[in-house]
Design a protein around this motif. Structure first.
Motif, PDB file in Angstrom:
ATOM      1  N   ASP A   1       0.834  -1.212   0.000  1.00  0.00           N
ATOM      2  CA  ASP A   1       0.000   0.000   0.000  1.00  0.00           C
ATOM      3  C   ASP A   1       0.868   1.262   0.000  1.00  0.00           C
ATOM      4  O   ASP A   1       0.679   2.185   0.787  1.00  0.00           O
ATOM      5  N   LEU A   2       1.863   1.252  -0.910  1.00  0.00           N
ATOM      6  CA  LEU A   2       2.713   2.416  -1.097  1.00  0.00           C
ATOM      7  C   LEU A   2       2.528   2.944  -2.508  1.00  0.00           C
ATOM      8  O   LEU A   2       2.094   2.227  -3.407  1.00  0.00           O
ATOM      9  N   SER A   3       2.861   4.210  -2.720  1.00  0.00           N
ATOM     10  CA  SER A   3       2.818   4.761  -4.070  1.00  0.00           C
ATOM     11  C   SER A   3       4.008   4.230  -4.866  1.00  0.00           C
ATOM     12  O   SER A   3       5.036   3.834  -4.292  1.00  0.00           O
ATOM     13  N   THR A   4       3.884   4.229  -6.165  1.00  0.00           N
ATOM     14  CA  THR A   4       4.986   3.799  -7.026  1.00  0.00           C
ATOM     15  C   THR A   4       6.208   4.668  -6.789  1.00  0.00           C
ATOM     16  O   THR A   4       7.344   4.173  -6.724  1.00  0.00           O
ATOM     17  N   ALA A   5       5.974   5.966  -6.639  1.00  0.00           N
ATOM     18  CA  ALA A   5       7.078   6.905  -6.441  1.00  0.00           C
ATOM     19  C   ALA A   5       7.806   6.635  -5.127  1.00  0.00           C
ATOM     20  O   ALA A   5       9.048   6.652  -5.072  1.00  0.00           O
ATOM     21  N   LYS A   6       7.036   6.362  -4.061  1.00  0.00           N
ATOM     22  CA  LYS A   6       7.685   6.129  -2.764  1.00  0.00           C
ATOM     23  C   LYS A   6       8.522   4.859  -2.795  1.00  0.00           C
ATOM     24  O   LYS A   6       9.654   4.851  -2.279  1.00  0.00           O
ATOM     25  N   LEU A   7       8.003   3.785  -3.390  1.00  0.00           N
ATOM     26  CA  LEU A   7       8.768   2.549  -3.462  1.00  0.00           C
ATOM     27  C   LEU A   7      10.065   2.767  -4.251  1.00  0.00           C
ATOM     28  O   LEU A   7      11.139   2.321  -3.846  1.00  0.00           O
ATOM     29  N   SER A   8       9.954   3.478  -5.358  1.00  0.00           N
ATOM     30  CA  SER A   8      11.131   3.750  -6.180  1.00  0.00           C
ATOM     31  C   SER A   8      12.158   4.568  -5.403  1.00  0.00           C
ATOM     32  O   SER A   8      13.366   4.284  -5.452  1.00  0.00           O
ATOM     33  N   ARG A   9      11.681   5.569  -4.661  1.00  0.00           N
ATOM     34  CA  ARG A   9      12.603   6.414  -3.894  1.00  0.00           C
ATOM     35  C   ARG A   9      13.247   5.640  -2.743  1.00  0.00           C
ATOM     36  O   ARG A   9      14.409   5.863  -2.419  1.00  0.00           O
ATOM     37  N   LEU A  10      12.489   4.732  -2.118  1.00  0.00           N
ATOM     38  CA  LEU A  10      13.064   3.921  -1.047  1.00  0.00           C
ATOM     39  C   LEU A  10      14.175   3.024  -1.579  1.00  0.00           C
ATOM     40  O   LEU A  10      15.231   2.889  -0.965  1.00  0.00           O
ATOM     41  N   GLU A  11      13.938   2.413  -2.735  1.00  0.00           N
ATOM     42  CA  GLU A  11      14.939   1.499  -3.301  1.00  0.00           C
ATOM     43  C   GLU A  11      16.181   2.237  -3.799  1.00  0.00           C
ATOM     44  O   GLU A  11      17.270   1.658  -3.845  1.00  0.00           O
ATOM     45  N   SER A  12      16.031   3.511  -4.156  1.00  0.00           N
ATOM     46  CA  SER A  12      17.185   4.282  -4.638  1.00  0.00           C
ATOM     47  C   SER A  12      17.838   5.083  -3.518  1.00  0.00           C
ATOM     48  O   SER A  12      18.875   5.725  -3.728  1.00  0.00           O
ATOM     49  N   GLY A  13      17.236   5.068  -2.321  1.00  0.00           N
ATOM     50  CA  GLY A  13      17.808   5.793  -1.187  1.00  0.00           C
ATOM     51  C   GLY A  13      17.419   7.249  -1.120  1.00  0.00           C
ATOM     52  O   GLY A  13      18.017   8.017  -0.367  1.00  0.00           O
TER      53      GLY A  13
END
Length: 285
Positions: free
Chosen positions: A36-48
């Motif tokens: 239940d996360l946004s696509t943008a948040k998941l991408s930002r978490l994985e990239s730091g």
């Protein structure tokens, strides 16, 4: 870099999260729906590039069906990712984006460095640092100058820390040794400091003499950063007038390492390099 700076802690956590997602066989879309996360948040978490919230990390661990041991490890990484670095004490004078490099350097196991004109920051004496900073920006107020010198001196502790001091292998162009930054007395002290540091088992110094002529890195200085953790890929670092650049693609880092090893072959071997530095020291008047 736009948004939140990817400190080394966030970068390391992001790499682990991405590995867990791939191991679970999930696409970005599937993972973000389950957590239940946004696509943008998941991408930002994985990239730091995102502030780390434990609730988001727990949601991802649930989505990946992580076992107890993995959960504990990742949650500990998440907590460490948001700890303040020693350099935040110098926030008032810290150059733009340099906090990212300091977090990377702090986490590094070793640095492969080539310098064309300036003594590397980890090798500088206080007076040399003061003279160079003043030369770079003559209008710097004295109070700010002293804070910048303090930042550089605090940075040097990476070479002397009790646990796992960083390993530094530096190839210095002859210009670094010859340029009289701050005058003869300051440079004499700087070369003495360099000779002293070279006695440490974690420091290797080589000099690339002018007589070598053209070489593979004539375009400028660079650093390759290596980490102890196999999940932390090596990265490059280039400081230039346009800002800091971090080459991370495997082919880019391989090219930089190849250049570095060409330089070590062309440079004077360490013992002869120290003799060269001693001779330069004697020639200072």
């Amino acid at each position: 870099m736009a948004g939140v700076a990817p400190t080394m802690g966030r970068r390391r956590l992001g790499g682990v999260l991405k590995a867990l997602r791939l191991s679970a066989g999930l696409s970005n879309e599937q993972a973000r729906q389950r957590a239940d996360l946004s696509t943008a948040k998941l991408s930002r978490l994985e990239s730091g590039h995102n502030v780390v919230l434990l609730k988001d990390i727990r949601a991802l661990l649930d989505a990946y069906n992580a076992d107890k041991g993995t959960r504990e490890k990742v949650l500990k990484l998440a907590q460490l990712a948001e700890q303040h670095g020693w350099w935040e004490e110098f926030d008032d004078v810290l150059p733009a984006d340099f906090d990212l490099y300091l977090s990377v350097e702090e986490a590094a196991a070793s640095l492969l460095v080539f310098e064309t004109s300036i003594m590397h920051g980890l090798l500088q004496t206080e007076d040399y640092a003061r003279a160079w900073i003043r030369a770079e920006d003559p209008g710097t107020p004295n109070a700010e100058l002293e804070r910048l010198v303090g930042l550089r001196m605090a940075r040097r502790q990476a070479l002397a820390r009790d646990e796992e001091p960083i390993t530094l292998w530096a190839v210095l162009d002859e210009a670094v040794i010859r340029r009289r930054v701050g005058g003869s007395e300051v440079m004499r002290e700087q070369l003495e400091h360099l000779l002293s540091l070279s006695e440490r088992p974690n420091v290797t110094i080589q000099v690339l003499p002018f007589g070598v002529g053209a070489h593979v890195a004539a375009s400028g200085s660079f650093t390759v950063v290596e980490f102890a953790e196999p999940t932390d890929p090596e990265i490059g670092y280039v400081d230039c007038a346009a800002g800091n650049v971090y080459p991370e693609k495997p082919w880019q880092v391989r090219r930089m390492k190849t250049h570095f090893h060409h330089l070590t072959s062309a440079a004077l071997e360490p013992t002869k390099s120290l003799s060269f530095i001693r001779k330069a020291h004697k020639e200072l008047t």
